[in-house]
Design an enzyme around this catalytic site. Structure first.
Site, mmCIF file in Angstrom:
data_model
loop_
_atom_site.group_PDB
_atom_site.id
_atom_site.type_symbol
_atom_site.label_atom_id
_atom_site.label_comp_id
_atom_site.label_asym_id
_atom_site.label_seq_id
_atom_site.Cartn_x
_atom_site.Cartn_y
_atom_site.Cartn_z
ATOM 1 N N LYS A 35 0.846 -1.201 0.000
ATOM 2 C CA LYS A 35 0.000 0.000 0.000
ATOM 3 C C LYS A 35 0.882 1.252 0.000
ATOM 4 O O LYS A 35 2.084 1.176 0.276
ATOM 5 C CB LYS A 35 -0.919 -0.016 1.219
ATOM 6 C CG LYS A 35 -0.182 -0.050 2.561
ATOM 7 C CD LYS A 35 -1.101 -0.434 3.715
ATOM 8 C CE LYS A 35 -0.339 -0.468 5.028
ATOM 9 N NZ LYS A 35 -1.176 -0.993 6.126
ATOM 10 N N TYR A 253 16.377 29.735 8.882
ATOM 11 C CA TYR A 253 15.182 30.474 9.321
ATOM 12 C C TYR A 253 15.091 30.483 10.836
ATOM 13 O O TYR A 253 15.302 29.453 11.492
ATOM 14 C CB TYR A 253 13.919 29.800 8.784
ATOM 15 C CG TYR A 253 13.610 30.073 7.340
ATOM 16 C CD1 TYR A 253 13.464 31.379 6.865
ATOM 17 C CD2 TYR A 253 13.432 29.018 6.455
ATOM 18 C CE1 TYR A 253 13.151 31.619 5.539
ATOM 19 C CE2 TYR A 253 13.110 29.249 5.119
ATOM 20 C CZ TYR A 253 12.971 30.553 4.668
ATOM 21 O OH TYR A 253 12.652 30.778 3.362
ATOM 22 N N MET A 301 11.819 24.360 2.919
ATOM 23 C CA MET A 301 11.071 23.604 1.902
ATOM 24 C C MET A 301 11.989 22.857 0.937
ATOM 25 O O MET A 301 11.707 21.717 0.562
ATOM 26 C CB MET A 301 10.143 24.546 1.126
ATOM 27 C CG MET A 301 9.224 23.793 0.161
ATOM 28 S SD MET A 301 8.171 24.858 -0.807
ATOM 29 C CE MET A 301 7.047 25.481 0.436
HETATM 30 C C1 LIG Z 1 -0.342 -1.854 6.888
HETATM 31 C C2 LIG Z 1 -0.853 -3.166 7.381
HETATM 32 C C3 LIG Z 1 0.008 -4.267 7.492
HETATM 33 C C4 LIG Z 1 1.503 -4.152 7.341
HETATM 34 O O1 LIG Z 1 2.020 -3.655 8.548
HETATM 35 P P1 LIG Z 1 3.589 -3.501 8.834
HETATM 36 O O2 LIG Z 1 3.638 -3.055 10.241
HETATM 37 O O3 LIG Z 1 4.083 -2.482 7.866
HETATM 38 O O4 LIG Z 1 4.225 -4.823 8.623
HETATM 39 C C5 LIG Z 1 -0.551 -5.506 7.809
HETATM 40 N N1 LIG Z 1 -1.886 -5.631 8.047
HETATM 41 C C6 LIG Z 1 -2.731 -4.571 7.980
HETATM 42 C C7 LIG Z 1 -4.171 -4.773 8.280
HETATM 43 C C8 LIG Z 1 -2.243 -3.312 7.680
HETATM 44 O O5 LIG Z 1 -3.078 -2.258 7.643
#
Ligand SMILES: *Cc1c(COP(=O)(O)O)cnc(C)c1O
Length: 358
Positions: A35, A253, A301
Site C-alpha cells: 500500500k 530560518y 522547503m
Molecule cells: C499496513 C498493514 C500491514 C503491514 O504492517 P507492517 O507493520 O508495515 O508490517 C498488515 N496488516 C494490515 C491490516 C495493515 O493495515
C-alpha cells in the site's frame, strides 16, 4: 547533472527482506504489503520484483492501488484490498479479480448484495474481525450472526490486526491471538491471518496461514537482534554550497542554531517539499562518506543545512550526502524527527527521483 534529491530503490534488498521474513516462519505463506506506493518505494516496481521472487499475495489499502497491482502483475497473484469495498465497485472487483477485505457490517451487506445471484467472488473474500484495536474490523460479538449469514460463499480467510505487535511485552498480543482463534471456531476450515511485520517477530504462534509484512520488507520496524534487514532505499541529496562560519553566527530560518566555534556548513538540495520532515530541524543527520553530519538549523522547503566540519575533505558541491540508507538508519533518522520509518519513506514526494536497482 541534475541537483534533485534521489532515492535508490534496492529491489533485491526488498526481495531479500521478504525471504528473511519467510525464513522466520515454519509454515504458511508470506504476503507483501505494498500500500501507499509500497511505502514510498514504488508499487509497480516492488510488486513485480516480489512476484518474480515467488510472492503470490499482495495487500493494498485502496482499490485503485489494487488496479495498479493487477495491471502490473497479471492475473496470477491474489490482491487483497484492506480498506474494503464500496457498493459501486462490484465490476471493478470482479474484473480485476480483487479480494475484498470485509471490515464492517456495512461492507458485509455490500458483499452479500454482490453474492446474491449466486455469482461467487472469483478469488473469495476476507472477513476482518477487530480483536482489540478498535480501528477497523467486524466486531467480535457479531461473529455468530456473520457466520450464519455467509452461506452464499464462505470466506477464504479470517484476519485480524495487532495493535501492539512492536512491543513483545504487551499483553494485548496474546489476547488478540486468542480472540482470533476463538472466533475462528465459528468458521471451521477457514484459515487465519494475523501478523504484520511486528507480529512475525513475536513467534510461530502468531503466524497462522498467511503473514502480512510491510515495513520489514523495506528494512524498517523492530526486528529481533538476530535478524538483519537490508535498507529498501538510499535517500540522498546533493550539496549545493559549502561555507565556513564563525563562532556566534546563526544558521537558517529563525536563526535557531548558533555556532559555538568556527563551523563548516553544507547546504543540501532537500527539504520538507521533498517529504523530509521539518521536525528533523536541529535533530536529524546526514552522512558524508560514512561520517555523521548533524542537521543544524531548520529544515526548509527545498534545503537543509548540515555541519560538515568532520568531513571537510568530502564536502564539495555536487557530492551527495545520505539521509536514509546503509549509513543513515531509517528508524534512527525517523525517531530523531519524532516519527517512524513508515511515515518517513511514505512521505517522500514525487520530487525525489526514484532510481530502481535490481
Ligand atoms: C499496513 C498493514 C500491514 C503491514 O504492517 P507492517 O507493520 O508495515 O508490517 C498488515 N496488516 C494490515 C491490516 C495493515 O493495515
Amino acid at each position: 547533472m541534475s541537483l534533485r534529491p534521489r532515492a535508490h530503490i534496492h529491489l533485491s534488498n526488498i526481495v531479500d527482506n521478504w525471504r528473511t521474513v519467510g525464513n522466520a516462519q515454519m509454515a504458511g505463506s508470506t504476503a507483501a504489503v505494498i500500500k501507499a506506493d509500497a511505502y514510498g518505494h514504488g508499487l509497480p516496481q516492488v510488486a513485480e520484483a516480489l512476484h518474480d521472487a515467488g510472492c503470490d499475495h499482495f495487500f493494498v489499502a485502496h482499490s485503485h492501488e489494487a488496479e495498479v497491482a493487477r495491471a502490473t502483475l497479471g492475473s496470477h497473484p491474489n490482491i487483497y484490498v484492506l480498506n474494503g469495498p464500496s457498493p459501486d465497485e462490484e465490476a471493478l472487483y470482479r474484473e480485476n479479480a480483487l479480494i475484498p477485505v470485509i471490515n464492517s457490517s456495512f461492507q458485509f451487506r455490500t458483499m452479500a448484495d454482490w453474492l446474491v445471484d449466486g455469482v461467487k467472488m472469483p478469488r473469495g473474500y476476507v472477513l476482518h474481525f477487530d480483536t482489540g484495536m478498535n480501528r477497523l474490523g467486524l466486531p467480535e460479538k457479531d461473529v455468530f450472526e456473520v457466520a450464519e449469514a455467509v452461506e452464499a460463499q464462505s470466506p477464504s480467510l479470517i484476519m485480524s490486526h495487532l495493535a501492539c505487535s512492536e512491543d513483545e511485552d504487551s499483553l494485548l498480543n496474546a489476547q488478540q491471538n486468542e480472540a482470533l482463534k476463538k472466533l475462528a471456531s465459528a468458521f471451521p476450515h477457514v484459515p487465519l491471518s494475523l501478523s504484520n511485520s511486528g507480529g512475525v517477530w513475536l513467534g510461530v504462534d502468531y503466524h497462522h496461514i498467511l503473514t502480512r509484512p510491510g515495513i520489514a520488507l523495506y528494512g524498517g520496524g523492530t526486528p529481533p537482534k538476530d535478524v538483519t534487514l537490508k535498507p529498501g532505499m538510499t535517500l540522498e541529496a546533493p550539496i549545493l554550497q559549502v561555507r565556513q562560519i564563525e563562532a556566534g553566527e546563526t544558521v537558517g530560518y529563525g536563526a535557531t542554531w548558533r555556532a559555538a566555534e568556527p563551523t563548516l556548513i553544507a547546504t543540501l538540495a532537500i527539504g520538507y517539499g521533498d517529504g523530509f520532515p521539518r521536525s528533523a530541524s536541529n535533530k536529524g543527520f546526514a552522512t558524508l562518506g560514512g561520517n555523521r553530519c548533524p542537521i543544524i538549523g531548520r529544515v526548509s522547503m527545498d534545503l537543509i543545512t548540515i555541519d560538515v566540519t568532520d568531513a571537510a575533505e568530502l564536502a564539495r558541491p555536487g557530492v551527495y550526502a545520505q539521509l536514509i540508507g546503509p549509513d543513515a538508519g531509517l528508524e534512527e533518522q525517523a525517531a530523531l524527527a519524532g516519527t517512524i520509518g513508515y511515515e518517513l519513506t511514505t512521505g517522500l514526494t514525487p520530487r525525489v527521483k526514484r532510481i530502481y536497482e535490481s
